[in-house]
Scaffold this motif. Structure first.
Motif, PDB file in Angstrom:
ATOM      1  N   LYS A   1      -3.571  -8.541   4.568  1.00 33.48           N
ATOM      2  CA  LYS A   1      -2.436  -9.434   4.350  1.00 33.48           C
ATOM      3  C   LYS A   1      -1.525  -8.946   3.226  1.00 33.48           C
ATOM      4  N   LEU A   2      -2.046  -8.119   2.310  1.00 31.09           N
ATOM      5  CA  LEU A   2      -1.266  -7.673   1.159  1.00 31.09           C
ATOM      6  C   LEU A   2      -0.877  -6.195   1.211  1.00 31.09           C
ATOM      7  N   SER A   3      -1.717  -5.366   1.789  1.00 26.95           N
ATOM      8  CA  SER A   3      -1.495  -3.923   1.769  1.00 26.95           C
ATOM      9  C   SER A   3      -0.221  -3.540   2.512  1.00 26.95           C
TER      10      SER A   3
ATOM     11  N   ALA B   1      -5.073   4.462  -3.178  1.00 21.53           N
ATOM     12  CA  ALA B   1      -5.883   3.766  -2.175  1.00 21.53           C
ATOM     13  C   ALA B   1      -6.660   2.640  -2.834  1.00 21.53           C
ATOM     14  N   ALA B   2      -6.687   1.501  -2.183  1.00 17.99           N
ATOM     15  CA  ALA B   2      -7.439   0.345  -2.689  1.00 17.99           C
ATOM     16  C   ALA B   2      -8.910   0.497  -2.325  1.00 17.99           C
ATOM     17  N   LEU B   3      -9.787  -0.056  -3.163  1.00 15.97           N
ATOM     18  CA  LEU B   3     -11.212  -0.012  -2.869  1.00 15.97           C
ATOM     19  C   LEU B   3     -11.534  -0.841  -1.633  1.00 15.97           C
TER      20      LEU B   3
ATOM     21  N   LEU C   1      -1.072  -2.043  -7.375  1.00 14.22           N
ATOM     22  CA  LEU C   1      -1.627  -0.958  -6.574  1.00 14.22           C
ATOM     23  C   LEU C   1      -2.899  -1.400  -5.857  1.00 14.22           C
ATOM     24  N   GLU C   2      -3.720  -2.186  -6.525  1.00 17.28           N
ATOM     25  CA  GLU C   2      -4.948  -2.663  -5.892  1.00 17.28           C
ATOM     26  C   GLU C   2      -4.627  -3.594  -4.720  1.00 17.28           C
TER      27      GLU C   2
ATOM     28  N   GLU D   1      -4.093   6.226 -12.325  1.00 14.63           N
ATOM     29  CA  GLU D   1      -4.725   7.136 -11.367  1.00 14.63           C
ATOM     30  C   GLU D   1      -4.098   7.029  -9.984  1.00 14.63           C
ATOM     31  N   ALA D   2      -2.762   7.110  -9.964  1.00 15.65           N
ATOM     32  CA  ALA D   2      -2.009   7.033  -8.711  1.00 15.65           C
ATOM     33  C   ALA D   2      -1.286   8.352  -8.477  1.00 15.65           C
TER      34      ALA D   2
END
Length: 101
Positions: free
Chosen positions: A94-96, A87-89, A41-42, A71-72
């Motif tokens: 390239k990964l999202s 949501a990522a911090l 997720l991160e 927490e998703a």
């Protein structure tokens, strides 16, 4: 973290192109599975998780528990596949899956 219906629809559309990253099987939500989902997720923000458990109610319970633990938010559940989002911090383009697709 509540998403609007439009955002969920957009995420479901993006989810068609994604393959499951993690599989939850007989051992359930082990610590390693939780850590791997958290890491995924991160990195990717929007992921699919496959649940290879026989019982439908057990599967729904495991999906709910997993979403609470990491927490998703559950976007969609079809068959044995759950599409979840967090949501990522610091999203990596390239990964999202949200920025790549």
């Amino acid at each position: 973290m509540s998403l609007s219906p439009e955002q969920k629809k957009q995420f479901r559309t993006l989810g068609h192109q994604i393959n499951p990253i993690v599989t939850v099987a007989g051992n359930g939500l082990s610590e390693n599975v939780q850590l791997e989902v958290d890491r995924a997720l991160e990195d990717h923000e929007l992921i699919k998780v496959k649940f290879a458990v026989g019982d439908r109610e057990l599967k729904k319970t495991l999906i709910r528990e997993l979403c609470e633990i990491v927490e998703a938010e559950l976007i969609q559940e079809i068959g044995n596949i759950a599409l979840i989002y967090r949501a990522a911090l610091e999203p990596n383009p390239k990964l999202s899956n949200l920025l790549r697709l």
